[in-house]
Design a protein around this motif. Structure first.
Motif, PDB file in Angstrom:
ATOM      1  N   VAL A  54     -19.297  90.084  98.669  1.00 39.20           N
ATOM      2  CA  VAL A  54     -19.289  90.981  97.561  1.00 39.20           C
ATOM      3  C   VAL A  54     -18.639  90.592  96.196  1.00 39.20           C
ATOM      4  N   VAL A  55     -19.334  91.193  95.338  1.00 38.12           N
ATOM      5  CA  VAL A  55     -18.812  90.755  93.864  1.00 38.12           C
ATOM      6  C   VAL A  55     -18.009  91.826  93.294  1.00 38.12           C
ATOM      7  N   ASP A  56     -16.870  91.440  92.515  1.00 39.67           N
ATOM      8  CA  ASP A  56     -16.169  92.084  91.810  1.00 39.67           C
ATOM      9  C   ASP A  56     -16.435  92.336  90.214  1.00 39.67           C
ATOM     10  N   VAL A  57     -17.199  92.959  89.874  1.00 41.68           N
ATOM     11  CA  VAL A  57     -17.780  93.235  88.512  1.00 41.68           C
ATOM     12  C   VAL A  57     -16.601  93.604  87.477  1.00 41.68           C
ATOM     13  N   GLY A  58     -16.484  93.053  86.421  1.00 40.05           N
ATOM     14  CA  GLY A  58     -15.309  93.233  85.728  1.00 40.05           C
ATOM     15  C   GLY A  58     -14.051  92.704  86.276  1.00 40.05           C
ATOM     16  N   SER A  59     -14.176  91.435  86.710  1.00 40.23           N
ATOM     17  CA  SER A  59     -13.083  91.170  87.536  1.00 40.23           C
ATOM     18  C   SER A  59     -11.881  90.852  86.594  1.00 40.23           C
ATOM     19  N   GLY A  60     -11.672  90.507  85.495  1.00 40.28           N
ATOM     20  CA  GLY A  60     -10.467  90.219  84.629  1.00 40.28           C
ATOM     21  C   GLY A  60      -9.647  89.148  85.102  1.00 40.28           C
ATOM     22  N   PRO A  61      -8.431  89.328  85.361  1.00 40.63           N
ATOM     23  CA  PRO A  61      -7.737  88.098  85.627  1.00 40.63           C
ATOM     24  C   PRO A  61      -7.799  87.886  87.180  1.00 40.63           C
ATOM     25  N   GLY A  62      -8.665  88.489  87.955  1.00 37.28           N
ATOM     26  CA  GLY A  62      -8.745  88.179  89.284  1.00 37.28           C
ATOM     27  C   GLY A  62      -7.979  89.163  90.367  1.00 37.28           C
ATOM     28  N   TYR A  63      -7.168  89.933  90.074  1.00 38.13           N
ATOM     29  CA  TYR A  63      -6.280  90.701  91.083  1.00 38.13           C
ATOM     30  C   TYR A  63      -7.087  91.283  92.020  1.00 38.13           C
ATOM     31  N   ILE A  64      -8.130  92.167  91.763  1.00 37.50           N
ATOM     32  CA  ILE A  64      -8.914  92.826  92.787  1.00 37.50           C
ATOM     33  C   ILE A  64      -9.784  91.899  93.660  1.00 37.50           C
ATOM     34  N   ALA A  65     -10.275  90.890  93.139  1.00 36.16           N
ATOM     35  CA  ALA A  65     -10.947  89.739  93.732  1.00 36.16           C
ATOM     36  C   ALA A  65     -10.185  89.293  94.906  1.00 36.16           C
ATOM     37  N   ARG A  66      -8.958  88.901  94.385  1.00 36.45           N
ATOM     38  CA  ARG A  66      -7.928  88.299  95.417  1.00 36.45           C
ATOM     39  C   ARG A  66      -7.536  89.308  96.246  1.00 36.45           C
ATOM     40  N   HIS A  67      -7.296  90.646  96.271  1.00 38.61           N
ATOM     41  CA  HIS A  67      -7.119  91.616  97.139  1.00 38.61           C
ATOM     42  C   HIS A  67      -8.269  91.899  98.173  1.00 38.61           C
ATOM     43  N   LEU A  68      -9.382  91.857  97.750  1.00 39.26           N
ATOM     44  CA  LEU A  68     -10.497  91.940  98.498  1.00 39.26           C
ATOM     45  C   LEU A  68     -10.797  90.711  99.475  1.00 39.26           C
ATOM     46  N   LYS A  69     -10.442  89.480  98.956  1.00 42.70           N
ATOM     47  CA  LYS A  69     -10.641  88.423  99.934  1.00 42.70           C
ATOM     48  C   LYS A  69      -9.516  88.546 101.039  1.00 42.70           C
ATOM     49  N   SER A  70      -8.198  89.211 100.457  1.00 46.16           N
ATOM     50  CA  SER A  70      -7.206  89.427 101.590  1.00 46.16           C
ATOM     51  C   SER A  70      -7.541  90.419 102.751  1.00 46.16           C
ATOM     52  N   LEU A  71      -8.888  91.223 102.316  1.00 40.34           N
ATOM     53  CA  LEU A  71      -8.961  92.200 103.493  1.00 40.34           C
ATOM     54  C   LEU A  71     -10.229  91.527 104.348  1.00 40.34           C
ATOM     55  N   GLY A  72     -10.736  90.216 103.907  1.00 39.66           N
ATOM     56  CA  GLY A  72     -11.562  89.734 104.866  1.00 39.66           C
ATOM     57  C   GLY A  72     -12.893  89.837 104.111  1.00 39.66           C
ATOM     58  N   LEU A  73     -13.041  89.869 102.896  1.00 40.08           N
ATOM     59  CA  LEU A  73     -14.397  89.909 102.421  1.00 40.08           C
ATOM     60  C   LEU A  73     -14.793  88.343 101.615  1.00 40.08           C
ATOM     61  N   ASP A  74     -16.065  88.009 101.364  1.00 37.14           N
ATOM     62  CA  ASP A  74     -16.275  86.699 100.920  1.00 37.14           C
ATOM     63  C   ASP A  74     -16.654  87.126  99.336  1.00 37.14           C
ATOM     64  N   VAL A  75     -15.585  87.120  98.338  1.00 38.45           N
ATOM     65  CA  VAL A  75     -15.781  87.680  97.298  1.00 38.45           C
ATOM     66  C   VAL A  75     -15.786  86.581  95.901  1.00 38.45           C
ATOM     67  N   PHE A  76     -16.671  87.265  95.007  1.00 38.52           N
ATOM     68  CA  PHE A  76     -16.740  86.306  93.878  1.00 38.52           C
ATOM     69  C   PHE A  76     -16.574  87.447  92.484  1.00 38.52           C
ATOM     70  N   GLY A  77     -16.231  86.887  91.272  1.00 39.86           N
ATOM     71  CA  GLY A  77     -15.834  87.873  90.240  1.00 39.86           C
ATOM     72  C   GLY A  77     -16.839  87.512  89.219  1.00 39.86           C
ATOM     73  N   ILE A  78     -17.188  88.505  88.346  1.00 37.70           N
ATOM     74  CA  ILE A  78     -18.071  88.324  87.115  1.00 37.70           C
ATOM     75  C   ILE A  78     -17.272  89.239  86.045  1.00 37.70           C
ATOM     76  N   ASP A  79     -17.107  88.557  84.919  1.00 35.08           N
ATOM     77  CA  ASP A  79     -16.364  89.218  83.832  1.00 35.08           C
ATOM     78  C   ASP A  79     -17.182  88.877  82.529  1.00 35.08           C
ATOM     79  N   LEU A  80     -17.087  89.812  81.447  1.00 35.89           N
ATOM     80  CA  LEU A  80     -17.445  89.464  80.394  1.00 35.89           C
ATOM     81  C   LEU A  80     -16.786  88.591  79.451  1.00 35.89           C
TER      82      LEU A  80
END
Length: 213
Positions: A54-80
């Motif tokens: 999963v990609v977190d688009v507009g990931s900012g400081p990474g809070y949502i990416a961290r949360h998605l990882k805690s939910l069992g997803l293989d996540v990375f983030g992209i931000d402008l």
């Protein structure tokens, strides 16, 4: 190709306020039960399909990416914003964060099980959203899921100051019905939608959509 003004302004603004933004909003997802519930449903749907990248688009400081990882997803983030990316990398070194724009995602076609854009489409002008959603759909596997969070409404607000700094940011509030229609036009099937009232300190209702490709 010349970069749109809104991208340059959005990047520069978030580069400027990154540290102050992080100081104010660190841990905010832990105080938002509706947001967590929608993200939990999104994660469950992604896991059920088997491809958990999963990609977190507009990931900012990474809070949502961290949360998605805690939910069992293989996540990375992209931000402008480069400053936001660097901040996220320092805070969550076990998650990959990259610079990039949702208007031109550099991702393999059909490779992702899910895309999350949590309060990040709010700076994109309406005429560019169809292209953004088409790019999301191209990056998803067939049956992959997209989760969107955004402020609900029908107005545009411009800010030239934020966190004590000069910025230039447009915020677009949109109704879930409008966004759902754009997703349908882009080839998505809207699976779930929700709205909640404004919490303390917020000015508008919030909308949530989960769609599948």
């Amino acid at each position: 190709m010349t970069e749109p003004d809104f991208l340059r302004d959005t990047r520069s603004s978030y580069d400027t306020i990154a540290t102050a933004y992080d100081e104010q909003f660190a841990g905010w997802i832990d105080r938002k039960p509706v947001d967590r519930a929608v993200l939990s449903l999104f994660a469950e749907l992604v896991r059920a399909k088997g491809n958990i990248e999963v990609v977190d688009v507009g990931s900012g400081p990474g809070y949502i990416a961290r949360h998605l990882k805690s939910l069992g997803l293989d996540v990375f983030g992209i931000d402008l914003s480069r400053e936001m990316v660097e901040l996220a990398r320092r805070r969550y070194p076990d998650i990959r964060f990259e610079e990039g724009s949702m208007t031109a995602l550099d991702l393999p076609e059909g490779g992702l099980g899910g895309i999350c854009a949590w309060y990040s489409t709010i700076h994109v002008p309406l005429d560019l959203l169809p292209g953004v959603f088409a790019g999301f759909r191209r990056a998803l596997v067939p049956g992959g899921h997209l989760a969107l969070g955004f402020q609900s409404g029908d107005e545009i607000t411009h800010y030239d100051e934020g966190f004590g700094h000069a910025v230039s940011l447009d915020f677009y509030r949109r109704s879930p019905d409008l966004v759902a229609g754009l997703l349908t036009d882009a080839g998505f099937e809207v699976y779930a939608r929700a709205e909640r009232e404004a919490d303390a300190g917020e000015k508008t209702r919030h909308g949530y959509l989960i769609a599948r490709s």
